[in-house]
Design a protein around this motif. Structure first.
Motif, PDB file in Angstrom:
ATOM      1  N   LYS A 630      12.699  25.070  -2.077  1.00 31.39           N
ATOM      2  CA  LYS A 630      11.629  25.449  -2.995  1.00 31.39           C
ATOM      3  C   LYS A 630      11.523  24.447  -4.133  1.00 31.39           C
ATOM      4  CE  LYS A 630      11.536  30.435  -2.148  1.00 31.39           C
ATOM      5  NZ  LYS A 630      11.776  31.780  -2.723  1.00 31.39           N
ATOM      6  N   GLU A 631      12.692  24.086  -4.696  1.00 38.18           N
ATOM      7  CA  GLU A 631      12.669  23.081  -5.765  1.00 38.18           C
ATOM      8  C   GLU A 631      12.110  21.760  -5.262  1.00 38.18           C
ATOM      9  OE1 GLU A 631      16.564  22.792  -7.283  1.00 38.18           O
ATOM     10  OE2 GLU A 631      16.601  24.816  -8.168  1.00 38.18           O
ATOM     11  N   GLU A 632      12.597  21.368  -4.134  1.00 46.41           N
ATOM     12  CA  GLU A 632      12.101  20.108  -3.570  1.00 46.41           C
ATOM     13  C   GLU A 632      10.611  20.207  -3.246  1.00 46.41           C
ATOM     14  OE1 GLU A 632      14.473  19.180  -0.217  1.00 46.41           O
ATOM     15  OE2 GLU A 632      16.285  18.735  -1.381  1.00 46.41           O
ATOM     16  N   LEU A 633      10.184  21.423  -2.796  1.00 44.53           N
ATOM     17  CA  LEU A 633       8.768  21.601  -2.489  1.00 44.53           C
ATOM     18  C   LEU A 633       7.918  21.486  -3.745  1.00 44.53           C
ATOM     19  CD1 LEU A 633       6.604  22.270  -0.397  1.00 44.53           C
ATOM     20  CD2 LEU A 633       7.051  24.701  -0.824  1.00 44.53           C
ATOM     21  N   GLN A 634       8.411  22.099  -4.855  1.00 43.77           N
ATOM     22  CA  GLN A 634       7.681  21.986  -6.113  1.00 43.77           C
ATOM     23  C   GLN A 634       7.605  20.542  -6.569  1.00 43.77           C
ATOM     24  OE1 GLN A 634       6.066  24.473  -7.574  1.00 43.77           O
ATOM     25  NE2 GLN A 634       5.300  23.100  -9.177  1.00 43.77           N
ATOM     26  N   GLN A 635       8.747  19.868  -6.480  1.00 42.93           N
ATOM     27  CA  GLN A 635       8.752  18.451  -6.860  1.00 42.93           C
ATOM     28  C   GLN A 635       7.819  17.640  -5.968  1.00 42.93           C
ATOM     29  OE1 GLN A 635      12.795  17.186  -6.754  1.00 42.93           O
ATOM     30  NE2 GLN A 635      13.444  18.481  -8.485  1.00 42.93           N
ATOM     31  N   VAL A 636       7.875  17.948  -4.703  1.00 47.97           N
ATOM     32  CA  VAL A 636       7.009  17.221  -3.775  1.00 47.97           C
ATOM     33  C   VAL A 636       5.555  17.535  -4.048  1.00 47.97           C
ATOM     34  CG1 VAL A 636       6.370  17.033  -1.346  1.00 47.97           C
ATOM     35  CG2 VAL A 636       8.765  17.011  -1.987  1.00 47.97           C
ATOM     36  N   SER A 637       5.271  18.831  -4.392  1.00 49.53           N
ATOM     37  CA  SER A 637       3.881  19.197  -4.686  1.00 49.53           C
ATOM     38  C   SER A 637       3.370  18.448  -5.902  1.00 49.53           C
ATOM     39  CB  SER A 637       3.778  20.714  -4.916  1.00 49.53           C
ATOM     40  OG  SER A 637       4.166  21.412  -3.750  1.00 49.53           O
ATOM     41  N   ASN A 638       4.208  18.430  -6.993  1.00 48.40           N
ATOM     42  CA  ASN A 638       3.805  17.690  -8.184  1.00 48.40           C
ATOM     43  C   ASN A 638       3.600  16.214  -7.876  1.00 48.40           C
ATOM     44  OD1 ASN A 638       3.983  20.080  -9.632  1.00 48.40           O
ATOM     45  ND2 ASN A 638       6.127  19.700 -10.233  1.00 48.40           N
ATOM     46  N   LYS A 639       4.547  15.713  -7.161  1.00 50.37           N
ATOM     47  CA  LYS A 639       4.441  14.297  -6.800  1.00 50.37           C
ATOM     48  C   LYS A 639       3.219  14.052  -5.925  1.00 50.37           C
ATOM     49  CE  LYS A 639       7.172  10.566  -4.798  1.00 50.37           C
ATOM     50  NZ  LYS A 639       8.464  10.208  -4.158  1.00 50.37           N
ATOM     51  N   PHE A 640       2.930  15.026  -5.085  1.00 49.30           N
ATOM     52  CA  PHE A 640       1.788  14.907  -4.200  1.00 49.30           C
ATOM     53  C   PHE A 640       0.483  14.912  -4.991  1.00 49.30           C
ATOM     54  CE2 PHE A 640      -1.371  16.937  -1.390  1.00 49.30           C
ATOM     55  CZ  PHE A 640      -1.437  15.953  -0.422  1.00 49.30           C
ATOM     56  N   MET A 641       0.396  15.809  -6.006  1.00 53.95           N
ATOM     57  CA  MET A 641      -0.804  15.843  -6.835  1.00 53.95           C
ATOM     58  C   MET A 641      -0.997  14.523  -7.575  1.00 53.95           C
ATOM     59  SD  MET A 641      -2.174  18.714  -6.170  1.00 53.95           S
ATOM     60  CE  MET A 641      -3.434  18.696  -7.424  1.00 53.95           C
ATOM     61  N   GLU A 642       0.109  14.011  -8.115  1.00 54.69           N
ATOM     62  CA  GLU A 642       0.016  12.722  -8.793  1.00 54.69           C
ATOM     63  C   GLU A 642      -0.415  11.624  -7.807  1.00 54.69           C
ATOM     64  OE1 GLU A 642       3.738  11.986 -10.559  1.00 54.69           O
ATOM     65  OE2 GLU A 642       3.552  13.557 -12.111  1.00 54.69           O
ATOM     66  N   GLU A 643       0.137  11.711  -6.635  1.00 51.91           N
ATOM     67  CA  GLU A 643      -0.249  10.711  -5.640  1.00 51.91           C
ATOM     68  C   GLU A 643      -1.706  10.849  -5.243  1.00 51.91           C
ATOM     69  OE1 GLU A 643       2.417  11.108  -2.396  1.00 51.91           O
ATOM     70  OE2 GLU A 643       4.086  10.075  -3.409  1.00 51.91           O
ATOM     71  N   ILE A 644      -2.202  12.119  -5.248  1.00 54.83           N
ATOM     72  CA  ILE A 644      -3.616  12.314  -4.930  1.00 54.83           C
ATOM     73  C   ILE A 644      -4.498  11.633  -5.974  1.00 54.83           C
ATOM     74  CG2 ILE A 644      -5.447  14.054  -4.826  1.00 54.83           C
ATOM     75  CD1 ILE A 644      -3.485  15.876  -3.402  1.00 54.83           C
ATOM     76  N   LYS A 645      -4.132  11.856  -7.252  1.00 54.91           N
ATOM     77  CA  LYS A 645      -4.889  11.208  -8.310  1.00 54.91           C
ATOM     78  C   LYS A 645      -4.821   9.690  -8.187  1.00 54.91           C
ATOM     79  CE  LYS A 645      -4.180  14.993 -11.616  1.00 54.91           C
ATOM     80  NZ  LYS A 645      -3.590  15.381 -12.920  1.00 54.91           N
ATOM     81  N   SER A 646      -3.600   9.242  -7.922  1.00 49.76           N
ATOM     82  CA  SER A 646      -3.456   7.791  -7.758  1.00 49.76           C
ATOM     83  C   SER A 646      -4.238   7.282  -6.564  1.00 49.76           C
ATOM     84  CB  SER A 646      -1.966   7.446  -7.619  1.00 49.76           C
ATOM     85  OG  SER A 646      -1.784   6.078  -7.380  1.00 49.76           O
ATOM     86  N   LEU A 647      -4.224   8.088  -5.514  1.00 48.80           N
ATOM     87  CA  LEU A 647      -4.969   7.685  -4.315  1.00 48.80           C
ATOM     88  C   LEU A 647      -6.461   7.654  -4.572  1.00 48.80           C
ATOM     89  CD1 LEU A 647      -2.998   9.593  -1.536  1.00 48.80           C
ATOM     90  CD2 LEU A 647      -3.091   7.130  -1.887  1.00 48.80           C
ATOM     91  N   LYS A 648      -6.934   8.615  -5.373  1.00 50.49           N
ATOM     92  CA  LYS A 648      -8.363   8.593  -5.717  1.00 50.49           C
ATOM     93  C   LYS A 648      -8.722   7.317  -6.446  1.00 50.49           C
ATOM     94  CE  LYS A 648      -9.242  13.582  -5.860  1.00 50.49           C
ATOM     95  NZ  LYS A 648      -9.605  14.736  -6.711  1.00 50.49           N
ATOM     96  N   ARG A 649      -7.798   6.906  -7.362  1.00 48.81           N
ATOM     97  CA  ARG A 649      -8.069   5.674  -8.103  1.00 48.81           C
ATOM     98  C   ARG A 649      -8.028   4.451  -7.185  1.00 48.81           C
ATOM     99  NH1 ARG A 649      -4.672   8.288 -11.894  1.00 48.81           N
ATOM    100  NH2 ARG A 649      -2.892   7.043 -11.164  1.00 48.81           N
ATOM    101  N   THR A 650      -7.136   4.536  -6.271  1.00 48.53           N
ATOM    102  CA  THR A 650      -6.998   3.376  -5.367  1.00 48.53           C
ATOM    103  C   THR A 650      -7.871   3.482  -4.128  1.00 48.53           C
ATOM    104  OG1 THR A 650      -5.141   4.478  -4.274  1.00 48.53           O
ATOM    105  CG2 THR A 650      -4.624   3.010  -6.103  1.00 48.53           C
ATOM    106  N   GLN A 651      -8.666   4.556  -4.039  1.00 50.05           N
ATOM    107  CA  GLN A 651      -9.486   4.721  -2.848  1.00 50.05           C
ATOM    108  C   GLN A 651     -10.526   3.609  -2.730  1.00 50.05           C
ATOM    109  OE1 GLN A 651     -11.495   8.450  -2.675  1.00 50.05           O
ATOM    110  NE2 GLN A 651     -12.144   8.194  -0.535  1.00 50.05           N
ATOM    111  N   GLN A 652     -11.138   3.305  -3.916  1.00 47.85           N
ATOM    112  CA  GLN A 652     -12.130   2.237  -3.891  1.00 47.85           C
ATOM    113  C   GLN A 652     -11.507   0.909  -3.464  1.00 47.85           C
ATOM    114  OE1 GLN A 652     -13.929   2.219  -7.770  1.00 47.85           O
ATOM    115  NE2 GLN A 652     -15.099   4.115  -7.409  1.00 47.85           N
ATOM    116  N   LEU A 653     -10.328   0.656  -4.055  1.00 43.76           N
ATOM    117  CA  LEU A 653      -9.619  -0.552  -3.615  1.00 43.76           C
ATOM    118  C   LEU A 653      -9.325  -0.518  -2.117  1.00 43.76           C
ATOM    119  CD1 LEU A 653      -7.086  -0.940  -6.562  1.00 43.76           C
ATOM    120  CD2 LEU A 653      -9.218  -2.187  -6.206  1.00 43.76           C
ATOM    121  N   THR A 654      -8.995   0.687  -1.692  1.00 39.31           N
ATOM    122  CA  THR A 654      -8.727   0.819  -0.244  1.00 39.31           C
ATOM    123  C   THR A 654      -9.971   0.522   0.568  1.00 39.31           C
ATOM    124  OG1 THR A 654      -7.067   2.494  -0.737  1.00 39.31           O
ATOM    125  CG2 THR A 654      -7.853   2.371   1.536  1.00 39.31           C
ATOM    126  N   MET A 655     -11.120   1.026   0.083  1.00 43.01           N
ATOM    127  CA  MET A 655     -12.362   0.763   0.793  1.00 43.01           C
ATOM    128  C   MET A 655     -12.669  -0.729   0.803  1.00 43.01           C
ATOM    129  SD  MET A 655     -13.358   3.653   1.923  1.00 43.01           S
ATOM    130  CE  MET A 655     -15.003   3.224   2.417  1.00 43.01           C
TER     131      MET A 655
END
Length: 897
Positions: A630-655
């Motif tokens: 559960k702890e790892e899941l919460q950490q992973v979820s937070n990290k995942f949300m941050e990664e989502i935001k980062s991915l959104k920023r880098t999506q254009q670069l990805t395109m």
């Protein structure tokens, strides 16, 4: 019902009168099996293994020679020939074309003092060359012109060679009784291979001087040897096989050792390790190595998996362990498809005759003389040299639970119900209760020892069926023994010269089987006939010791002193199995001791407790893991949300990166397409260049042809000009002579009329103009020829310049321009040639006309001369004037030209 034969499951039946099998040989194509049998007249039977039940192909004999046994045999590499070595005292080597049953050649290989141990396979590269080895014998023979000729003689008088094998066309490796490995080259022993592979030993081979083969230090016997693709395999001691690999052309090194381990059920001190290796063979794919031992056991090992193991390698049983000595007892039960055997090899074995495999076996310290299975198949009675023991058959062991003081019991049997058993002690039969183990009865009314191979109970539970006395060749009898030990002979049938040693009656009571001391099995109708009417089948190479028929009349089980146990299918004259009225139901229950049950229960309880502890521990660990997850899941979820935001920023670069990748891919595709086009263009260029070169060469040929024709025309013009000059010179000479004569004639001319002279002058002027015109025309033609020569030189220089360039466009344009120039030149030449022909033709006509005119002028001049001679003086013409006219006439004739 008639008994038509025995269908043995182990091997094809032997010939009648056989004293045993001596050797086997399998053909290289894996189709034919040669079996040699010892007899008064030995024979070799070749079986076709591709036929059903291995049908006999040929039976070979020694022909005119009396041979009692063939010790060894071998097929040729093409399986068309067979070689066999007979025993003492003949020691003949016989060479057959076995398919034609024809003896091609024979030769004596040794004397009685030096026995032969092996006849090798034929040379792998020569169907006609064989090797024979033995004690002081090592010879190579070659079949040629109807004889077996010896190639060479090796000096090995003091060496006992036990085996050998071909490793190449001319190389043979032999093993001795002292553990030496000798290498022979073309029949001469030259090297020795060391058995040791320890470091620091130096070379694995040593040279042997010719004729200096001496005895080595006795270590162990090399009893078997076999070559294969990597080297060779040989026995290197009791229960040990060594693998030698070829590291150079003629150098071998020992790589691995494989040993035979003691059997798990052995009670002794590892007797399996004391077995000598008799033969070695290998599968065609060289994946499996199999060996046989002097104790009748077969072992194998998978070489492909063994190569990956670093620990000591060990053999496993090829199928199952067998008896290695005479079988003394044989018994069956009714509740299980089991049969029990006892042997002088100190072992008792329980077999499943339906599955043809060993269910259970155990080795003891004493020899086992008799065995009897309880009808339930859960107990066994075994007579040892010291006691009679009643044993339980557990799932993995045979354990004694009751002993009886009956040493050397040779016969024992349970009653049909299993509640009693009988045991023979000399001439006394002891009857015991199976429940109380009490000796309830002793039958001691026999005149001699009870020596029957069976002591079966009759249907009447209080009587035993047995035989007594020593079997004789004259007759055999069946006796019924009652409680009072009375003896009654029911039937006596005359036997043959061979004594009967065993007897079995089918459950249906329709046939009686007997075994003989010669190893044969006989089937006799029941009721017994008065005469010798039976069917005989050769089964064993030793006396049949025991014989039993299963309760469903399906199988006949026979045991012999040769240590073989044969399971035979009983069939009628139609080839069908016998029908039995009994419905046999086999059970699956087994015996387990209380200690085993308690131990199993204790182990089960411990396992349950351990399982419960593991379950609790697992639950605790699961809870811990759940919390951590559960702890790892919460950490992973937070990290995942941050990664989502980062991915959104880098999506254009990805395109953009994707677009860049697409562009790179497109560029790559375009580059590939461009390279493809370049390749095609290069191919087209090469093809076009070849075509242009071909056209260019054709044009060059045309130019050469045009030059040749131009030279021909020039030569023609030159010859015409020379001919014209010659004609003109000829005419000049001619007219000069005429002019000289006319000059002389003109001296007498005195008078000429002015009018005629003027007319003649005009004609001479006209001819002079014509001559000047012809001269100009000739000069014009000469200039035209020089122009043509200049054009030809220019063309040649252009051709030379075109040959030196390598640029395709220049060549193509030059060739195109050259082609146009050549076309123009061709047109000009044709036009000029036509014009020259037109010009030459009128010139020739003018010349002809001028010649005619000159002839006319000459005639007129002659007339004038004549006139002058006659009346010139009358008109007052002076000689100077006449000279002037003569000069003009000379000019008219072309002198001035």
């Amino acid at each position: 019902m008639l008994f038509t034969g025995l269908c043995f499951l182990c091997a094809p039946s032997g010939l009648e009168g056989s004293l045993g099998l001596r050797a086997l040989a399998l053909s290289p194509n894996q189709r034919y099996l040669a079996v040699s049998e010892k007899a008064e007249e030995a024979s070799i039977t070749v079986f076709d293994l591709h036929q059903e039940h291995g049908m006999k192909k040929k039976v070979l004999t020694a022909g005119d020679f009396l041979v009692q046994e063939f010790l060894c045999m071998a097929f040729s590499p093409d399986s068309k020939y067979l070689i066999g070595q007979s025993g003492a005292p003949e020691w003949l080597l016989i060479f057959w074309s076995w398919e034609k049953n024809k003896v091609l050649a024979t030769v004596k290989t040794t004397n009685s003092n030096n026995p032969i141990s092996q006849v090798s396979h034929f040379s792998p590269h020569n169907n006609m060359q064989v090797c024979v080895s033995g004690k002081g014998v090592f010879k190579l023979f070659r079949y040629s012109e109807g004889n077996l000729k010896q190639n060479s003689i090796a000096k090995v008088e003091s060496i006992n060679i036990l085996c050998h094998t071909w490793v190449s066309e001319g190389r043979v490796i032999a093993g001795t009784d002292t553990g030496r490995l000798l290498v022979s080259e073309s029949g001469d022993v030259r090297r020795e291979i060391k058995m040791s592979s320890e470091p620091g030993q130096g070379q694995t081979e040593r040279r042997i001087k010719a004729g200096n083969v001496t005895e080595g230090v006795a270590k162990c016997c090399v009893t078997a040897i076999l070559s294969y693709s990597k080297g060779f395999v040989c026995s290197s001691g009791p229960g040990t096989v060594s693998l030698f690999e070829q590291i150079e052309l003629d150098v071998y090194r020992k790589s691995r050792e494989i040993q035979i381990l003691p059997a798990p059920a052995s009670s002794g001190s590892a007797p399996a390790q004391c077995q000598e290796i008799d033969t070695i063979c290998m599968s065609p794919a060289e994946e499996t190595l199999a060996v046989s031992t002097d104790r009748g056991q077969l072992y194998s090992i998978n070489l492909s998996s063994a190569e990956m193991k670093r620990e000591q390698l060990h053999f496993d049983f090829l199928s199952q362990p067998f008896h290695s000595d005479s079988i003394t007892g044989l018994s069956i039960c009714i509740r299980k498809p089991f049969m029990a055997t006892s042997s002088l090899d100190c072992s008792v074995r329980i077999w499943n005759y339906e599955m043809k495999e060993v269910e259970l076996y155990k080795e003891f310290q004493q020899e086992a003389f008799s065995v009897a299975l309880h009808p339930t198949g859960l107990f066994v009675l075994v007579g040892f040299s010291d006691k009679l023991r009643l044993m339980n058959l557990f799932i993995n062991d045979i354990s004694t639970f009751k002993e009886f003081e009956l040493p050397g019991c040779r016969e024992c049997a349970f009653s049909h119900g299993g509640h009693r058993f009988a045991a023979v002690d000399g001439s006394v039969i002891h009857i015991y209760s199976f429940t109380s183990f009490e000796n309830i009865l002793n039958l001691n009314g026999h005149f001699g020892k009870v020596t029957s191979t069976t002591a079966a109970w009759c249907l009447v539970g209080r009587m035993a069926l047995c035989t007594s006395g020593t079997p004789t060749p004259g007759s055999w009898s069946v006796r019924l023994c009652s409680r009072a030990a009375a003896t009654l002979v029911l039937r006596e049938v005359p036997a043959d010269v061979v004594a009967h040693t065993a007897l079995a009656v089918s459950q249906s009571g329709r046939v009686v089987f007997t075994g003989t001391s010669g190893g044969t099995v006989r089937a006799v109708k029941y009721p017994l006939p008065d005469q010798k009417e039976w069917i005989t089948q050769q089964a064993h190479c030793g006396p049949v010791t025991k014989m039993v028929i299963t309760y469903d009349d399906q199988f006949l089980l026979t045991a012999s002193e040769d240590g073989c146990l044969l399971i035979s299918k009983i069939i009628d004259e139609k080839g069908q199995s016998l029908r039995s009225n009994r419905q046999i139901v086999h059970t699956e229950e087994i015996l387990v001791t209380k200690a085993d049950l308690e131990e199993r229960a204790h182990n089960l309880l411990e396992l349950k407790m351990h399982l419960k502890e593991l379950h609790m521990e697992n639950e605790y660990q699961l809870r811990l893991k759940e919390m951590n997850y559960k702890e790892e899941l919460q950490q992973v979820s937070n990290k995942f949300m941050e990664e989502i935001k980062s991915l959104k920023r880098t999506q254009q670069l990805t395109m953009e990166h994707k677009k860049y990748d697409d562009l790179l891919q497109k560029q790559k595709e375009m580059q590939e397409e461009y390279e493809t086009r370049l390749t095609h263009a290069e191919q087209d260029r090469i093809q076009s260049l070849a075509e242009v070169t071909q056209i260019y060469e054709a044009e060059l040929q045309f130019q050469e042809e045009a030059g040749r024709r131009i030279r021909e025309y020039e030569e023609t013009i030159r010859q015409a000009a020379e001919e014209e000059h010659q004609k003109i010179d000829t005419m000049k000479d001619k007219y000069e002579k005429k002019l000289q004569s006319e000059k002389e004639a003109f001296t007498s001319v005195s008078l000429m009329t002015v009018t005629q002279i003027r007319s003649l002058q005009r004609q001479i002027d006209d001819h002079l103009d014509d001559m000047i015109s012809m001269k100009k025309e000739r000069q014009t033609l000469t200039g035209f020829i020089r122009t043509l020569e200049t054009d030809i030189g220019v063309l040649k220089r252009q051709v030379s310049r075109y040959r030196k360039t390598n640029q395709e466009k220049v060549i193509i344009s030059s060739l195109h321009s050259m082609n146009q120039d050549l076309h123009k030149l061709k047109v000009i030449l044709e036009f000029k040639l036509k014009d020259m022909k037109k010009q030459i033709r009128p010139q020739q006509e003018d010349i002809n006309k001028k010649a005619e005119r000159i002839e006319k002028v000459r005639e007129r001049a002659q007339k004038i001369l004549d006139w002058l001679q006659v009346g010139g003086q009358h008109v007052g013409v002076s000689s100077s004037i006449c000279s002037f006219y003569l000069l003009e006439l000379s000019l008219l004739s072309g002198k001035a030209i």
